[in-house]
Design an enzyme around this catalytic site. Structure first.
Site, PDB file in Angstrom:
ATOM      1  N   ALA A  63       0.869  -1.183   0.000  1.00  0.00           N
ATOM      2  CA  ALA A  63       0.000   0.000   0.000  1.00  0.00           C
ATOM      3  C   ALA A  63       0.901   1.226   0.000  1.00  0.00           C
ATOM      4  O   ALA A  63       2.076   1.135   0.355  1.00  0.00           O
ATOM      5  CB  ALA A  63      -0.871  -0.025   1.248  1.00  0.00           C
ATOM      6  N   GLY A 107       0.622  -5.091   0.911  1.00  0.00           N
ATOM      7  CA  GLY A 107      -0.479  -5.084  -0.055  1.00  0.00           C
ATOM      8  C   GLY A 107      -0.078  -5.712  -1.379  1.00  0.00           C
ATOM      9  O   GLY A 107      -0.943  -6.216  -2.121  1.00  0.00           O
ATOM     10  N   GLU A 110      -0.632  -9.225  -0.925  1.00  0.00           N
ATOM     11  CA  GLU A 110      -2.079  -9.444  -0.775  1.00  0.00           C
ATOM     12  C   GLU A 110      -2.763  -9.440  -2.133  1.00  0.00           C
ATOM     13  O   GLU A 110      -3.663 -10.237  -2.402  1.00  0.00           O
ATOM     14  CB  GLU A 110      -2.653  -8.389   0.174  1.00  0.00           C
ATOM     15  CG  GLU A 110      -2.169  -8.631   1.613  1.00  0.00           C
ATOM     16  CD  GLU A 110      -2.509  -7.516   2.583  1.00  0.00           C
ATOM     17  OE1 GLU A 110      -2.110  -6.359   2.313  1.00  0.00           O
ATOM     18  OE2 GLU A 110      -3.170  -7.788   3.597  1.00  0.00           O
ATOM     19  N   GLU A 130       4.126  -5.532   7.449  1.00  0.00           N
ATOM     20  CA  GLU A 130       3.323  -4.467   8.062  1.00  0.00           C
ATOM     21  C   GLU A 130       3.674  -4.168   9.514  1.00  0.00           C
ATOM     22  O   GLU A 130       3.587  -3.020   9.960  1.00  0.00           O
ATOM     23  CB  GLU A 130       1.821  -4.807   7.960  1.00  0.00           C
ATOM     24  CG  GLU A 130       1.213  -4.628   6.584  1.00  0.00           C
ATOM     25  CD  GLU A 130       1.341  -5.848   5.698  1.00  0.00           C
ATOM     26  OE1 GLU A 130       2.140  -6.755   6.024  1.00  0.00           O
ATOM     27  OE2 GLU A 130       0.649  -5.909   4.672  1.00  0.00           O
TER      28      GLU A 130
HETATM   29  N1  3HC Z   1       4.635   3.415  -0.255  1.00  0.00           N
HETATM   30  C1  3HC Z   1       5.100   4.628  -0.569  1.00  0.00           C
HETATM   31  N2  3HC Z   1       6.385   4.871  -0.866  1.00  0.00           N
HETATM   32  C2  3HC Z   1       7.227   3.828  -0.796  1.00  0.00           C
HETATM   33  C3  3HC Z   1       6.817   2.537  -0.466  1.00  0.00           C
HETATM   34  C4  3HC Z   1       5.442   2.334  -0.195  1.00  0.00           C
HETATM   35  N3  3HC Z   1       4.950   1.132   0.092  1.00  0.00           N
HETATM   36  N4  3HC Z   1       7.885   1.732  -0.477  1.00  0.00           N
HETATM   37  C5  3HC Z   1       8.936   2.494  -0.821  1.00  0.00           C
HETATM   38  N5  3HC Z   1       8.540   3.751  -1.019  1.00  0.00           N
HETATM   39  C6  3HC Z   1       9.355   4.900  -1.460  1.00  0.00           C
HETATM   40  C7  3HC Z   1      10.402   5.294  -0.434  1.00  0.00           C
HETATM   41  O1  3HC Z   1       9.852   6.209   0.508  1.00  0.00           O
HETATM   42  C8  3HC Z   1      11.451   5.928  -1.323  1.00  0.00           C
HETATM   43  O2  3HC Z   1      10.999   7.225  -1.642  1.00  0.00           O
HETATM   44  P1  3HC Z   1      12.060   8.417  -1.841  1.00  0.00           P
HETATM   45  O3  3HC Z   1      12.946   7.990  -2.968  1.00  0.00           O
HETATM   46  O4  3HC Z   1      11.212   9.601  -2.121  1.00  0.00           O
HETATM   47  O5  3HC Z   1      12.801   8.539  -0.542  1.00  0.00           O
HETATM   48  C9  3HC Z   1      11.379   5.092  -2.597  1.00  0.00           C
HETATM   49  O6  3HC Z   1      10.105   4.451  -2.576  1.00  0.00           O
HETATM   50  C10 3HC Z   1      12.432   4.024  -2.692  1.00  0.00           C
HETATM   51  O7  3HC Z   1      12.427   3.281  -1.494  1.00  0.00           O
HETATM   52  P2  3HC Z   1      13.771   2.797  -0.798  1.00  0.00           P
HETATM   53  O8  3HC Z   1      14.737   3.918  -0.724  1.00  0.00           O
HETATM   54  O9  3HC Z   1      13.389   2.105   0.454  1.00  0.00           O
HETATM   55  O10 3HC Z   1      14.291   1.764  -1.913  1.00  0.00           O
HETATM   56  P3  3HC Z   1      14.985   0.358  -1.730  1.00  0.00           P
HETATM   57  O11 3HC Z   1      15.239  -0.133  -3.089  1.00  0.00           O
HETATM   58  O12 3HC Z   1      16.113   0.445  -0.767  1.00  0.00           O
HETATM   59  O13 3HC Z   1      13.886  -0.601  -1.037  1.00  0.00           O
HETATM   60  C11 3HC Z   1      11.707  -1.581  -0.741  1.00  0.00           C
HETATM   61  C12 3HC Z   1      12.707  -0.916  -1.716  1.00  0.00           C
HETATM   62  C13 3HC Z   1      12.277  -2.936  -0.276  1.00  0.00           C
HETATM   63  C14 3HC Z   1      10.420  -1.790  -1.450  1.00  0.00           C
HETATM   64  C15 3HC Z   1      11.538  -0.676   0.492  1.00  0.00           C
HETATM   65  O14 3HC Z   1      11.221   0.624   0.046  1.00  0.00           O
HETATM   66  C16 3HC Z   1      10.448  -1.101   1.426  1.00  0.00           C
HETATM   67  O15 3HC Z   1      10.662  -1.961   2.250  1.00  0.00           O
HETATM   68  N6  3HC Z   1       9.272  -0.473   1.310  1.00  0.00           N
HETATM   69  C17 3HC Z   1       8.191  -0.703   2.224  1.00  0.00           C
HETATM   70  C18 3HC Z   1       7.502  -1.996   1.949  1.00  0.00           C
HETATM   71  C19 3HC Z   1       6.332  -2.174   2.883  1.00  0.00           C
HETATM   72  O16 3HC Z   1       6.452  -1.993   4.084  1.00  0.00           O
HETATM   73  N7  3HC Z   1       5.194  -2.546   2.331  1.00  0.00           N
HETATM   74  C20 3HC Z   1       3.994  -2.710   3.117  1.00  0.00           C
HETATM   75  C21 3HC Z   1       3.265  -1.424   3.152  1.00  0.00           C
HETATM   76  S1  3HC Z   1       1.898  -1.494   4.274  1.00  0.00           S
HETATM   77  C22 3HC Z   1       0.713  -2.310   3.422  1.00  0.00           C
HETATM   78  O17 3HC Z   1       0.918  -2.743   2.328  1.00  0.00           O
HETATM   79  C23 3HC Z   1      -0.603  -2.387   4.110  1.00  0.00           C
HETATM   80  C24 3HC Z   1      -1.492  -3.356   3.464  1.00  0.00           C
HETATM   81  O18 3HC Z   1      -1.534  -4.530   4.196  1.00  0.00           O
HETATM   82  C25 3HC Z   1      -2.871  -2.806   3.340  1.00  0.00           C
END
Ligand code: 3HC
Length: 714
Positions: A63, A107, A110, A130
């Site tokens: 998400a 997500g 999911e 999450e």
């Molecule tokens: N939403 C919004 N922005 C995101 C994002 C996300 N899910 N994941 C990454 N980004 C953004 C970062 O903020 C960053 O932005 P910036 O360049 O402006 O600073 C850019 O994408 C690149 O991210 P990273 O610098 O972290 O890049 P990496 O290549 O090192 O890592 C990644 C990539 C492994 C995907 C890492 O970004 C990550 O772990 N992201 C989060 C993943 C996550 O937690 N997903 C679950 C979200 S909660 C969810 O899905 C709820 C659901 O159950 C409803």
């Protein structure tokens, strides 16, 4: 077609590509685009199967966390809701194959699980992270995951938040095939096989064979909750994730989804989620330095050289070798070099034993580390890191020497944890190439590197240090050149206050217990014993001349030092230690504290845990505010990142400055004023704290306005 989601059909297979760089998050427009593309594919009689794939470097990373941030702070229209999208994918009458590369997280997974089948590249990573954001999977992940992988694996994935790679996902049943070679070609071929095979489509929500029953799974839930309490101390979300998975077993799918949603909404409204989401963005903001453009040229670091094979030097050598950088590791004496190399070997052997990597990987890493007693090859190094004893004279001597040997474009770094980087740079003919790289022990494990920018350090060298930190898998935070930089400058008053507390009536173990209950990874006295009382003592002596005369001095440290109670290394310090290095409260220390208090004319009294937390944490916040105003940290959030990644501050409290915002700056300031009245000069409120509290502001609003001002100044 919406450009966030594209559709192309060829030979009976519709390929839906998500294009929402950088990580294809499910931002507004993406679910809608997916639905529109699915509708077209569903209606097209020439389409017999559908492949959904991510454009660019990844499948869907989850998400959109910006949307979650809005929801967590009560802005926007509540957390995103994907139920309709997932149901439509699953109810499509043609086989839907999810083609995964990069990451399918949260997500993203999911959405993948709502497809009928999943294929992935061998290096793809899949998971439900999450809990790292203080929430649970909120798009039916807790209901579909146990149906695919079984209850125990689902609990582990959701509680740990750790992703798994495709081969393991295949074993668990989360994916159906690993594709070597081109992913899209493989996914389309897989889709064609399904069409040829015919038969009913497999809907994840209808699977029940891996669910077990409430009775059969009871022990898994108990173990899952234990795992949550142990590995994620004081955190709400991991326990709640187990509750949601339990609902998958005890309730029909739709009921379970409703239950998951309730829990998800409860979690997202929590302080913990707000703090962890803050930490996520703060960690990514640290590399954005207002006067350093993103495109700036950086030096390519292929070969490093390290001076000092002690704990720090050895750890840094391992961090470099782990990232494929070859390292020359220099010591003065053969026995010290042998000892350093032996420690590295033992560390690697332990990792192999624990299955973290293979013997072959260990051999490759060891081969990258070249132990030596001379400066041979230092003239080829792209980076030289001095990791010698913390003495200005010694460091200056080393920098004079390496300045003569190093090639002109070699970055010269000091791993000093407190000393003046400008003074060190001043002995070289190239202060622009000199920088501080303050690693944290053990340097092969700890994620933080404070990047100390001297007054002459060039922008290219700062950018190189940031790029290096990223390459090493670490978080580089740029800080200014003041005593102790950010982390240790705040640590000093923290340690001092803890020592005053024991002199005034607490015991070391009471202080440590209060701090670990608050969430600190370790108590401050246990930290002190681990680092060494002698090290602390020397730091204190070195900076004596900087202290204002007449201020109260903690008395116990000198006593312990002179008694040879140097901490873990001598078997006793603030605690006694058994052969497993377990700290044991020591009556001798209690007696010594009482005696010392009498000698110092300090009246002992009962001290509450609340007082311990306030005095230890608020003194850090006050120092942090001074550092911020003096410009040694760029943002309050940078200070948070330093404390979260280097000092064991609980992530679910967001870091000391975020925690202060959570308490309320006015409340923090009022208490600091009281403590100032009671305890004197150390507690003088930081001017910035006064200002922000008076204006009803927070450190977060300060960061926002300050960032804007800095951006405008460029
Ligand atoms: N939403 C919004 N922005 C995101 C994002 C996300 N899910 N994941 C990454 N980004 C953004 C970062 O903020 C960053 O932005 P910036 O360049 O402006 O600073 C850019 O994408 C690149 O991210 P990273 O610098 O972290 O890049 P990496 O290549 O090192 O890592 C990644 C990539 C492994 C995907 C890492 O970004 C990550 O772990 N992201 C989060 C993943 C996550 O937690 N997903 C679950 C979200 S909660 C969810 O899905 C709820 C659901 O159950 C409803």
């Amino acid at each position: 077609m919406d450009k966030l989601v594209n559709l192309a059909t060829s030979d009976g297979v519709a390929v839906i590509t998500i294009n929402n760089p950088p990580v294809n998050a499910l931002s507004p427009g993406v679910p809608e685009g997916l639905l529109a593309a699915l509708d077209v594919a569903e209606e097209d009689p020439l389409v017999h199967a559908i492949v959904i794939i991510g454009g660019g470097r990844t499948f869907i990373a989850g998400a959109d966390i910006k949307e979650l941030e809005m929801a967590a702070s009560g802005r926007g229209n509540g957390p995103p809701e994907f139920h309709g999208t997932l149901a439509s994918i699953e109810d499509t009458s043609k086989p839907v194959v999810m083609a995964i590369h990069g990451t399918a997280l949260g997500g993203g997974n999911e959405v993948a699980m709502a497809g009928h089948y999943r294929v992935a590249t061998p290096d793809a990573q899949i998971g439900q992270p999450e809990v790292n954001l203080g929430i649970i999977p909120g798009a039916e992940g807790t209901q579909r995951l146990p149906r695919l992988v079984g209850v125990a694996a689902a609990v582990d994935l959701c509680v740990s938040g750790k992703p798994i790679r495709a081969p393991e996902a295949l074993k668990l049943g989360l994916i159906d095939r690993v594709i070597d070679g081109d992913l899209l070609t493989g996914a389309v071929a897989f889709a064609r096989e399904l069409v040829a095979r015919g038969g009913a489509l497999r809907k994840t929500r209808e699977l029940t064979d891996k669910l077990g029953s409430e009775f059969v799974d009871a022990s898994i839930f108990v173990a899952g909750r234990d795992q949550a309490r142990k590995t994620r101390r004081n955190m709400l979300a991991p326990l709640k994730a187990v509750d949601a998975i339990e609902a998958a077993v005890t309730m029909p799918f739709d009921e379970g989804c409703k239950k998951e949603r309730e829990i998800f909404e409860e979690c997202i409204a929590s302080d913990q989620a707000r703090a962890l989401i803050h930490a996520f963005f703060a960690e990514r903001a640290v590399s954005k330095i207002p006067d350093i453009p993103k495109e700036i040229a950086v030096y390519n670091i292929r070969q490093a050289a390290i001076i000092g094979a002690g704990t720090m030097g050895g750890g840094i050598a391992m961090a470099c070798a782990n990232a494929g950088i070859s390292v020359r590791l220099k010591e003065l004496q053969q026995h010290a070099l042998d000892h350093g190399l032996e420690t590295i070997r033992k560390n690697y052997e332990n990792s192999v034993k624990k299955g973290r990597f293979s013997q072959e990987v260990m051999d490759q890493r060891m081969a990258l580390i070249q132990p030596q007693l001379t400066y041979e090859g230092f003239d080829q190094a792209d980076l030289i890191i001095e990791a010698a004893f913390e003495s200005m004279e010694l460091k200056k001597h080393i920098f004079r020497e390496i300045d003569k040997i190093a090639k002109p474009d070699c970055v010269l770094a000091s791993n000093t944890s407190t000393l003046d980087i400008d003074e060190i740079a001043s002995v070289t003919a190239r202060p622009g190439m000199v920088i501080g790289l303050h690693f944290f022990s053990p340097a092969n494990v700890m994620r933080l590197v404070e990047i100390v920018r001297g007054k002459a350090t060039s922008k290219e060298v700062v950018a190189t240090a940031l790029a290096l930190a990223k390459k090493l898998g670490k978080v580089g935070v740029v800080v200014g050149n003041c005593w102790g930089f950010v982390g240790n400058r705040m640590m000093l008053p923290y340690m001092r206050e803890a020592q005053f507390l024991v002199e005034e009536g607490a015991t070391p173990e009471q202080v440590d217990r209060a701090l670990t209950s608050f969430g600190m990874a370790m108590g401050i006295f246990a930290v002190d014993d681990m680092g060494g009382i002698d090290v602390q003592w020397r730091v204190r002596e070195e900076r004596k001349h900087m202290e204002k005369p007449g201020l109260r001095v903690p008395l116990m440290l000198a006593k312990l030092f002179h008694l040879g109670r140097l901490g873990q290394k001598s078997g006793a310090g603030w605690y006694r230690y058994d052969e497993n290095r377990k700290p044991i409260p020591d009556p001798e220390v209690h007696t010594l504290i009482e005696k010392t208090a009498v000698e110092g004319g300090i009246e002992r009294r009962p001290i509450s845990d609340d007082e311990i937390i306030e005095r230890c944490i608020y003194i850090m916040i006050n120092e942090g505010a001074k550092i911020l105003e003096e410009g040694y940290a760029l943002r309050a959030a940078d200070i948070d990142v330093i404390y979260l990644t280097g000092y064991g501050f609980p992530a679910y409290r967001g870091g000391p400055m975020w925690y202060a915002d959570t308490v309320g700056l006015k409340k923090v300031l009022d208490r600091i004023r009281e403590l100032h009245a009671q305890h004197g000069a150390f507690w003088e409120p930081a001017p910035l704290l006064n200002k922000l509290a008076d204006q009803g502001q927070s450190f977060a609003t300060y960061d926002a306005s300050h960032d804007r001002a800095l951006a405008l100044a460029q």
